[in-house]
Design an enzyme around this catalytic site. Sequence first.
Site, PDB file in Angstrom:
ATOM      1  N   THR A   1      13.267  48.717  -9.045  1.00 27.82           N
ATOM      2  CA  THR A   1      13.170  47.789  -7.910  1.00 27.82           C
ATOM      3  C   THR A   1      13.534  46.376  -8.352  1.00 27.82           C
ATOM      4  OG1 THR A   1      11.420  49.123  -6.963  1.00 27.82           O
ATOM      5  CG2 THR A   1      11.616  46.867  -6.162  1.00 27.82           C
TER       6      THR A   1
ATOM      7  N   ARG B   1      -2.029  49.878 -14.010  1.00 33.24           N
ATOM      8  CA  ARG B   1      -1.163  48.706 -13.874  1.00 33.24           C
ATOM      9  C   ARG B   1      -1.529  47.860 -12.653  1.00 33.24           C
ATOM     10  NH1 ARG B   1       4.692  51.407 -14.498  1.00 33.24           N
ATOM     11  NH2 ARG B   1       3.625  53.068 -13.370  1.00 33.24           N
TER      12      ARG B   1
ATOM     13  N   CYS C   1       4.290  48.424  -7.853  1.00 34.03           N
ATOM     14  CA  CYS C   1       5.245  48.201  -6.759  1.00 34.03           C
ATOM     15  C   CYS C   1       4.777  47.081  -5.824  1.00 34.03           C
ATOM     16  CB  CYS C   1       5.420  49.484  -5.945  1.00 34.03           C
ATOM     17  SG  CYS C   1       6.063  50.869  -6.862  1.00 34.03           S
TER      18      CYS C   1
HETATM   19  N1  SAJ Z   1      -3.703  49.784  -0.480  1.00 35.76           N
HETATM   20  C1  SAJ Z   1      -4.629  49.157   0.337  1.00 35.76           C
HETATM   21  N2  SAJ Z   1      -4.618  49.430   1.670  1.00 35.76           N
HETATM   22  C2  SAJ Z   1      -3.700  50.288   2.217  1.00 35.76           C
HETATM   23  C3  SAJ Z   1      -2.747  50.902   1.369  1.00 35.76           C
HETATM   24  C4  SAJ Z   1      -2.767  50.647   0.018  1.00 35.76           C
HETATM   25  O1  SAJ Z   1      -5.461  48.386  -0.126  1.00 35.76           O
HETATM   26  O2  SAJ Z   1      -3.761  50.511   3.429  1.00 35.76           O
HETATM   27  C5  SAJ Z   1      -3.707  49.480  -1.917  1.00 35.76           C
HETATM   28  C6  SAJ Z   1      -3.918  50.703  -2.803  1.00 35.76           C
HETATM   29  O3  SAJ Z   1      -5.289  50.921  -3.035  1.00 35.76           O
HETATM   30  C7  SAJ Z   1      -3.196  50.294  -4.079  1.00 35.76           C
HETATM   31  C8  SAJ Z   1      -2.056  49.411  -3.585  1.00 35.76           C
HETATM   32  O4  SAJ Z   1      -2.421  48.983  -2.261  1.00 35.76           O
HETATM   33  O5  SAJ Z   1      -4.041  49.544  -4.921  1.00 35.76           O
HETATM   34  C9  SAJ Z   1      -0.719  50.126  -3.521  1.00 35.76           C
HETATM   35  O6  SAJ Z   1      -0.961  51.312  -2.839  1.00 35.76           O
HETATM   36  P1  SAJ Z   1       0.285  52.211  -2.267  1.00 35.76           P
HETATM   37  O7  SAJ Z   1      -0.311  53.297  -1.444  1.00 35.76           O
HETATM   38  O8  SAJ Z   1       1.279  51.342  -1.644  1.00 35.76           O
HETATM   39  O9  SAJ Z   1       0.820  52.924  -3.572  1.00 35.76           O
HETATM   40  P2  SAJ Z   1       2.015  52.581  -4.567  1.00 35.76           P
HETATM   41  O10 SAJ Z   1       1.881  51.275  -5.221  1.00 35.76           O
HETATM   42  O11 SAJ Z   1       2.124  53.785  -5.435  1.00 35.76           O
HETATM   43  O12 SAJ Z   1       3.265  52.475  -3.586  1.00 35.76           O
HETATM   44  C10 SAJ Z   1       4.200  53.498  -3.548  1.00 35.76           C
HETATM   45  C11 SAJ Z   1       5.458  52.790  -3.129  1.00 35.76           C
HETATM   46  N3  SAJ Z   1       6.569  53.666  -3.331  1.00 35.76           N
HETATM   47  C12 SAJ Z   1       7.702  53.156  -3.830  1.00 35.76           C
HETATM   48  O13 SAJ Z   1       7.843  51.973  -4.125  1.00 35.76           O
HETATM   49  C13 SAJ Z   1       8.794  54.130  -4.027  1.00 35.76           C
HETATM   50  C14 SAJ Z   1       5.374  52.378  -1.659  1.00 35.76           C
HETATM   51  O14 SAJ Z   1       6.668  51.956  -1.210  1.00 35.76           O
HETATM   52  C15 SAJ Z   1       4.929  53.539  -0.817  1.00 35.76           C
HETATM   53  O15 SAJ Z   1       4.845  53.112   0.544  1.00 35.76           O
HETATM   54  C16 SAJ Z   1       3.566  53.979  -1.292  1.00 35.76           C
HETATM   55  O16 SAJ Z   1       3.748  54.486  -2.628  1.00 35.76           O
HETATM   56  C17 SAJ Z   1       2.981  55.070  -0.387  1.00 35.76           C
HETATM   57  O17 SAJ Z   1       3.596  55.407   0.625  1.00 35.76           O
HETATM   58  O18 SAJ Z   1       1.871  55.507  -0.714  1.00 35.76           O
END
Ligand code: SAJ
Length: 450
Positions: free
Chosen positions: A137, A348, A277
């Site tokens: 990214t 991370r 991310c």
């Molecule tokens: N989180 C919240 N509230 C929410 C959703 C997430 O506090 O409603 C927090 C989570 O606890 C975490 C952080 O945000 O600490 C990120 O959570 P995430 O679900 O976005 O997970 P990631 O970081 O693994 O994001 C990935 C990303 N994928 C890619 O970049 C290819 C993101 O674009 C996706 O949308 C996400 O996964 C997903 O769909 O779960």
Amino acid sequence: MSTGEVSHDFTPDTNPIVGVVGLGYVGLPTAIGFHDSGFQVWGCDTSISVIEALHEQRNPIGDAALNDQIPSTKLDSWNITSSIEDLTSICDIILVTVPTPITIDSKPDLSYVFSAGDRIFASIDKSRHTTVVLESTVYPGVTDQTWRPLIQKYGLTEGKEVDIAYCPERFNPGDEMRTVRKVARVIGCNNELIGHGLVRFYKHLTSEDVRYVGKLEVAEAAKVIENVQRDINIALVNELARIFPAMDVDVEDVLSAAATKWNFHRYTPGVGVGGHCIPVDPYYMIQRASDVGVPAGLITAARAVNRSMPNHVAQVIVDILWKAGLSAESTKVLFLGWSYKAEVGDPRETPAEPLAEALQQRGIQVSVYDPHIDPETFPDSVEVIEDPTKAKGHDLAVLVTAHKACVNLDWVSLAKTMPTPRIYDGRRVLDLDALSEQGWSCFAVGRPFS
Ligand code: SAJ
């Protein structure tokens, strides 16, 4: 593939040899996915421990879904090396999946992209054509600005010995419905023939839509704003989680009511936003906006809200302990979870770290239970608990990560280890009414403190 000819048809029957630089959360599943699709794959990583693990068919990353998926290096089709030069001497397509973190002052760190490109373009076999695809990214313009000068430095001609493209990784750790084999992809490339050839190539990796979207910058911008949008949406509910309790209203009640509207997209407030991310990618967009002289006020403000959550939750926890007549210096808090996200073992940018620091600065001792995280990776300042029901004397438990192992733990046994069973639900996933009936004092992010 014969030398000299530029093929745009990257499919197993033209037998392109695939190289992957960076065998982490994205690169390793990608390498395995192309190998499983019938391609000969060469994987490269700078970490000796990763190389050793893969040679022993062990999974070197925290994504359990890969545990029994590592091919044997006895196969001619699966090759693991620490030398990029092994790849450039044989591979037709090289995918670059290296980290793109941010620096301590929240600036994009493109050093991994630069160094991988430098070693690749310095050693490209000029008698053949190699397509190099960046998946990490970045913000719009990085592939061009970082790699094109290297191509010129090493006397390469695009369209002859080399072409570059951008295909953003879309990988959701811990989500078996959205593995690297099941996500849509977009491809940016200034050479349309190569772009369409890469569409055919990636269609062997994923069952979902793959499309050519035009020049590099379009694909780079699409990826970074996907995560910017997510960070902003999470920031909104986190800000509401601070407003509504002050009005004696539970934010989750409001979100549940609002979610009855057909186009309301629900997000969940929490102790903070972690991972490699969501809390990182917005800084790429902020930097690029600054470069072109356009302010990114909303993106910047959302980052500030999400970064403030660990300190806000720490203050609420201190208030809870104070109202219970406990002085900070003599209290112990048990974190249930440390990883940034449920069902993965990835610390991370986890909000657990600043939350622990904020509590420890007030003299509170912090213990942690997280079965997904290697005990060696916790900070020395926290006490690692292997079994929360055997922990003693904690004054408050905090659900930091919604792992099944944390949500479904033996709450009755845990309550018996605590002078007064108190729980703070930092992810709004617990059945607090049921816990209250079991004698727990229940608190939660976005919930009035009554
Ligand atoms: N989180 C919240 N509230 C929410 C959703 C997430 O506090 O409603 C927090 C989570 O606890 C975490 C952080 O945000 O600490 C990120 O959570 P995430 O679900 O976005 O997970 P990631 O970081 O693994 O994001 C990935 C990303 N994928 C890619 O970049 C290819 C993101 O674009 C996706 O949308 C996400 O996964 C997903 O769909 O779960």
